[in-house]
Design an enzyme around this catalytic site. Structure first.
Site, PDB file in Angstrom:
ATOM      1  N   GLU A   1      20.890  17.973  15.164  1.00 31.09           N
ATOM      2  CA  GLU A   1      20.582  18.578  13.868  1.00 31.09           C
ATOM      3  C   GLU A   1      20.499  17.452  12.843  1.00 31.09           C
ATOM      4  O   GLU A   1      21.503  17.014  12.303  1.00 31.09           O
ATOM      5  CB  GLU A   1      21.667  19.580  13.464  1.00 31.09           C
ATOM      6  CG  GLU A   1      21.301  20.368  12.216  1.00 31.09           C
ATOM      7  CD  GLU A   1      22.469  20.661  11.289  1.00 31.09           C
ATOM      8  OE1 GLU A   1      22.365  21.597  10.492  1.00 31.09           O
ATOM      9  OE2 GLU A   1      23.478  19.948  11.329  1.00 31.09           O
TER      10      GLU A   1
ATOM     11  N   ASP B   1      26.011  19.134  15.676  1.00 28.93           N
ATOM     12  CA  ASP B   1      25.934  19.521  14.274  1.00 28.93           C
ATOM     13  C   ASP B   1      26.132  18.311  13.354  1.00 28.93           C
ATOM     14  O   ASP B   1      26.875  17.388  13.677  1.00 28.93           O
ATOM     15  CB  ASP B   1      27.010  20.569  13.970  1.00 28.93           C
ATOM     16  CG  ASP B   1      26.981  21.015  12.524  1.00 28.93           C
ATOM     17  OD1 ASP B   1      26.014  21.694  12.146  1.00 28.93           O
ATOM     18  OD2 ASP B   1      27.903  20.654  11.766  1.00 28.93           O
TER      19      ASP B   1
END
Length: 696
Positions: free
Chosen positions: A406, A351
């Site tokens: 991401e 993330d």
């Protein structure tokens, strides 16, 4: 004096020597040639760090097992060995139930480099003094003399009891730890990801459990044809409404869903079903909590983080890791290994990678694709080298594991091998695709959709860097935004999703476009596909976690899977289509096939046609026009049959196509292809035709 050109050629030759396969990267993308020295510097820093770890720690294999010595561990003699890193502390102590919370009776001994250790002898019967399930705290005496009660950064289990605000550190050493029954799986040929959150997986207004997910949701995922689960919000986070992105305890599986052993059972059961499990890992930042988080652990604002403003993420209100710190590297790399080895995860979705890659963290930045945006002093090469080390560790330990980045910036070579000077990720999320669908639904009438723009968004990816395509993820489901189903059907979802109610124009349009958007994203957008739980059947409403602003309500923090089981509701149609789309991909493997050749993107007709994996995909986005004997190009002669039709009755369609029809391609060149065939294409329909004369 050497001419500048000669100096550059010499420097380029040195870079090509240092980075083993840099030449291949520059061959794939010659526009990266001016940045060869950047790749050389990054790779050399990675190699130097790896060599330093080898010399000082005996290699990354030992270095990444920090969890075997830090924290609390039972010794062979029944005693306990305790170790912490607290460079800013004047004194460190252990307290808890075991010593009636006397804060100073068990002092740690100070070692070099800010480390502290403690040995606690066993009881007379050789059992450990600290029992499984008992509460503990590390006591820190700061340099200013302040006494601070902390949770060990290496705590394996923390829980919050009753109405307590803070989490408690609970010693986790069960007598019968879970034993895995099933072996790890090989990397699937095609990746079909079901993005999941355990806590919201029940239709009831409560936090669902690992057990519930294992027994009730895993079979649904398997039935829908997904072969991978991406689990969100597993690393412990004190604030439920953070969606798991404000981590407080990095080595602890969230206790709000159950025990560590129950999470292991979930992963093991998924493996028994042929489903791999990825962890949503958050190493881009950490919660600002100090009493039950990493912040101010040793009484300073540094320790695991940068001191001062560099250590704060202003938008997320969180702390930022000091990736060049030796002990921070040990902590984060050990954390990666912990989830792989202790819980059997098959890889990670990293993330917030954009925030890690740049000193500006992507805040207030638009990325145009100009390569100068990806190189220079604004790039945080400490973080980049950490990501290279993490990917190296993961793929060395478990070559079949998968890593996904991401990143919204489009950093070149992020998904290229480290040997080419890349970062080593397997995939990146194609984050522009969901934004495009939302833009079209918000800003344009159906008849004004630009086919070329849709195709460009779906195919605009770096050659040989794999992408995970998705029409929507959890981001679009959150309160403040809308899912695709809600953008399409909005309030009518409350009144007209019953098969007994009229098939209104809004519901008809919504159901047809929902299927078409998902299929074209699946087939054209990448080398993997992702769906957030519930969105496959057009889950109504938005997602909102209990918080003060909604009176701590769980009403929107749930997934109403039972809606698909009700034969009188139209959600079943979208669910059926998603299932059969995935099952067809499993059989034909278009995600692992080379990128599609798009032969048609007709603006007036609103038709898109392309071939991939010996399948012919045809989409008619026109809201009202159907086409008889529409000529579509193909690369091969043969007989074609319909293998997926969004207009079929089981998908809520209008049954305008005869599936018994055979379509024969003829040697009639069309749109740059040697063959073509004539086909009837109804309005708002997606079709897949298969050449049955070709092998699967």
């Amino acid at each position: 004096m050497a001419a500048p050109a000669d100096s550059y050629e010499a420097a380029l030759a040195a870079a090509l020597t240092d980075v083993p396969e840099l030449g291949r990267l520059l061959e794939i993308d010659p526009y990266l040639k001016p940045f060869a020295l950047d790749f050389q510097r990054r790779y050399n820093r990675f190699k130097q760090t790896l060599n330093n770890i080898g010399e000082a720690e005996g290699g990354i294999d030992k270095f990444s097992k920090g969890y075997e010595s830090f924290g609390i561990h039972r010794c062979a003699d029944g005693g306990l060995y305790c170790k912490e890193w607290a460079p800013g502390a004047e004194g460190v102590f252990l307290t808890g139930d075991f010593n009636d919370w006397n804060p100073f009776s068990y002092p740690y001994k100070k070692l070099d480099y800010g480390k502290w250790e403690l040995y606690i002898p066993p009881k007379q019967n050789k059992s450990p003094l600290i029992l499984h399930g008992s509460k503990l705290k590390v006591v820190i005496r700061s340099k200013s003399g302040e006494i601070l009660y902390r949770i060990s950064p290496w705590a394996k289990y923390v829980a919050r009891e009753g109405d307590n605000v803070n989490y408690d550190w609970i010693h986790w050493d069960p007598e019968h730890p879970y034993k895995f029954k099933h072996s790890r799986l090989n990397k699937p040929r095609s990746l079909r990801i079901y993005e999941s959150h355990v806590g919201i997986s029940s239709y009831e207004g409560k936090v669902a459990s690992y057990k519930h997910f294992t027994c009730n949701v895993l079979p649904r995922i398997k039935g829908l044809g997904y072969n991978c689960i991406q689990l969100m919000a597993i690393m412990e986070h004190a604030y439920y409404a953070s969606f798991g992105y404000q981590i407080t305890s990095f080595f602890a599986a969230s206790s709000r869903y159950g025990t560590p052993e129950e999470l292991k059972e979930l992963v093991d059961t998924a493996h028994s079903m042929g489903i791999i499990v990825l962890l949503d890992v958050v190493h881009s930042h950490a919660s600002k909590n100090s009493e039950d988080g990493l912040n101010m652990f040793d009484g300073t604002d540094a320790c695991y983080f940068h001191s001062g403003s560099r250590g704060n993420h202003d938008l997320w209100d969180s702390r930022l890791f000091a990736y060049s710190s030796w002990e921070v590297l040990r902590f984060l790399l050990s954390n990666i290994r912990w989830w792989l080895e202790e819980y059997g995860f098959d890889g990670f979705r990293f993330d917030g990678v954009t925030s890690m890659l740049y000193h500006h963290h992507g805040m207030g930045q638009g990325f145009s694709g100009d390569y100068h945006e990806y190189f220079g002093l604004h790039v945080d090469e400490d973080a980049l080298v950490y990501l290279m080390l993490a990917n190296h560790l993961i793929h060395t330990l478990y070559p079949e594991s998968i890593t996904i980045a991401e990143d919204v910036s489009g950093m070149p070579a992020l998904c290229s091998p480290i040997s080419q000077g890349g970062c080593g990720f397997d995939y990146r999320l194609a984050m522009a695709i969901p934004d495009k669908w939302i833009q079209l639904l918000k800003e344009f009438k159906d008849e004004d959709w630009n086919m070329g723009n849709i195709v460009h968004t779906l195919t605009n990816r770096r050659y040989l860097e794999k992408c995970i395509a998705y029409a929507e993820s959890h981001d679009q489901a959150l309160v403040g935004d809308k899912t695709l189903a809600f953008w399409l059907m909005d309030a009518e979802m409350y009144t007209n999703m019953s098969v007994l109610s009229p098939f209104t124009p809004v519901i008809d349009r919504g159901i047809q476009l929902h299927k078409m958007i998902r299929l074209i994203t699946h087939a054209l957008g990448g080398e993997g596909y992702l769906n957030f739980m519930g969105n496959e059947f057009g889950h109504p409403e938005w997602l909102d976690f209990p918080r003060i602003g909604n009176n701590e309500s769980y009403h929107y923090a749930r997934r109403q899977f039972h809606l698909t089981d009700d034969d009188l509701l139209r959600y079943k149609f979208l669910n059926n289509f998603d299932r059969d789309m995935n099952k067809l991909e499993e059989r034909c493997n278009w995600l692992s096939a080379p990128q599609a050749y798009v032969s048609e993107k007709h603006e007036d007709n609103k038709v898109i046609a392309f071939e991939r994996a010996n399948l012919l995909f045809i989409f008619n986005f026109h809201p009202s026009k159907s086409y008889t004997d529409y000529r579509v190009g193909t690369k091969s002669p043969g007989k074609f049959k319909i293998v997926l039709d969004s207009d079929a009755a089981e998908y809520g369609g209008h049954q305008r196509l005869d599936h018994n029809t055979d379509f024969f391609s003829e040697a009639f060149a069309h749109n740059g292809l040697s063959y073509s065939l004539l086909v009837y294409i109804p309005s708002r329909v997606a079709l897949i035709l298969q050449n049955v004369d070709l092998p699967n």
